[in-house]
Design an enzyme around this catalytic site. Sequence first.
Site, PDB file in Angstrom:
ATOM      1  N   ASP A 119      -2.372 -13.774  -5.478  1.00  0.00           N
ATOM      2  CA  ASP A 119      -2.951 -13.234  -6.709  1.00  0.00           C
ATOM      3  C   ASP A 119      -2.558 -14.133  -7.880  1.00  0.00           C
ATOM      4  O   ASP A 119      -1.458 -14.032  -8.422  1.00  0.00           O
ATOM      5  CB  ASP A 119      -2.465 -11.801  -6.944  1.00  0.00           C
ATOM      6  CG  ASP A 119      -3.080 -10.813  -5.962  1.00  0.00           C
ATOM      7  OD1 ASP A 119      -3.454 -11.242  -4.848  1.00  0.00           O
ATOM      8  OD2 ASP A 119      -3.169  -9.619  -6.296  1.00  0.00           O
ATOM      9  N   LYS A 170      -9.527  -9.572 -10.281  1.00  0.00           N
ATOM     10  CA  LYS A 170      -8.541  -8.494 -10.423  1.00  0.00           C
ATOM     11  C   LYS A 170      -8.299  -8.227 -11.903  1.00  0.00           C
ATOM     12  O   LYS A 170      -8.240  -9.159 -12.712  1.00  0.00           O
ATOM     13  CB  LYS A 170      -7.253  -8.903  -9.704  1.00  0.00           C
ATOM     14  CG  LYS A 170      -6.089  -7.937  -9.852  1.00  0.00           C
ATOM     15  CD  LYS A 170      -4.877  -8.451  -9.062  1.00  0.00           C
ATOM     16  CE  LYS A 170      -3.624  -7.649  -9.341  1.00  0.00           C
ATOM     17  NZ  LYS A 170      -2.446  -8.153  -8.590  1.00  0.00           N
ATOM     18  N   LYS A 181     -10.565  -5.923  -7.628  1.00  0.00           N
ATOM     19  CA  LYS A 181      -9.333  -5.155  -7.447  1.00  0.00           C
ATOM     20  C   LYS A 181      -8.946  -4.541  -8.784  1.00  0.00           C
ATOM     21  O   LYS A 181      -8.815  -5.248  -9.786  1.00  0.00           O
ATOM     22  CB  LYS A 181      -8.200  -6.042  -6.934  1.00  0.00           C
ATOM     23  CG  LYS A 181      -6.846  -5.321  -6.858  1.00  0.00           C
ATOM     24  CD  LYS A 181      -5.760  -6.204  -6.272  1.00  0.00           C
ATOM     25  CE  LYS A 181      -4.385  -5.543  -6.354  1.00  0.00           C
ATOM     26  NZ  LYS A 181      -3.317  -6.370  -5.742  1.00  0.00           N
TER      27      LYS A 181
END
Length: 247
Positions: free
Chosen positions: A99, A173, A207
Amino acid sequence: MDIRQYLDSTYLKTAEQANLSESKNKEIVRKAIQEAIDEEFKLIMIRPDMVKMAKEMISNANSRVLIGTVIDFPEGKSELDEKLAEAQQAIKNHADELDYVINYEAFKRGEIHQVKEEVISCTRLGLINHKVVKFIIEVAALTDDQIIQLSSLIKNTIVANFEEKDYHNVFVKSSTGFYVTKEGKPNGATVPTITLMLENSNPLPVKAAGGVRTLDEALEMIRLGVKRIGTSSAKTIADGNVSTENY
């Protein structure tokens, strides 16, 4: 639907941030990993220096829990070669998902070429090593227009440079959960921000991270279309209770 398979159980505080000793903070991480194993969550999300421990515990338990870690966290301002070096080490330590905090400040300054180069290089490194890649855009630091533009930029860069079969492994995300907002405004996922991301990142998955504290909120995010939820309260959510955590 198994809600646990949407949950990335998360603990990202350093010992200093948690106001704990290194050993006590490591023990909290260990407990979080064990909980993820016991509860069969999709993934445990931890700092890079904890990945080796997670791999050992998960392997010993013969568990299918994935290991995720954050890269250039939480500000995303490092040079590209530093980002890639940190990601390479995480790969070496057997992280399954990377990430990256995208350099959203560079984006806000209009340094679009730099951001595109980052997306391409970070994605390529992840995909050639069979890893899932996520780009944290830090929605609380952006206006609605900027959320739209940055989500679209990531989507368009991936579509232009990678194959369709890879799209499901590159997420957009929402948040780090560590951004400090003014006047108590949300620093994580909200329905309006996630909606903007979904509308502008498709066909890439989204996400939702930060701010999801109840089962109802998690289910709402899933109904909107998110594929993963990052939370430090995974068990609380899975059990149908309300969390008081801020991430």
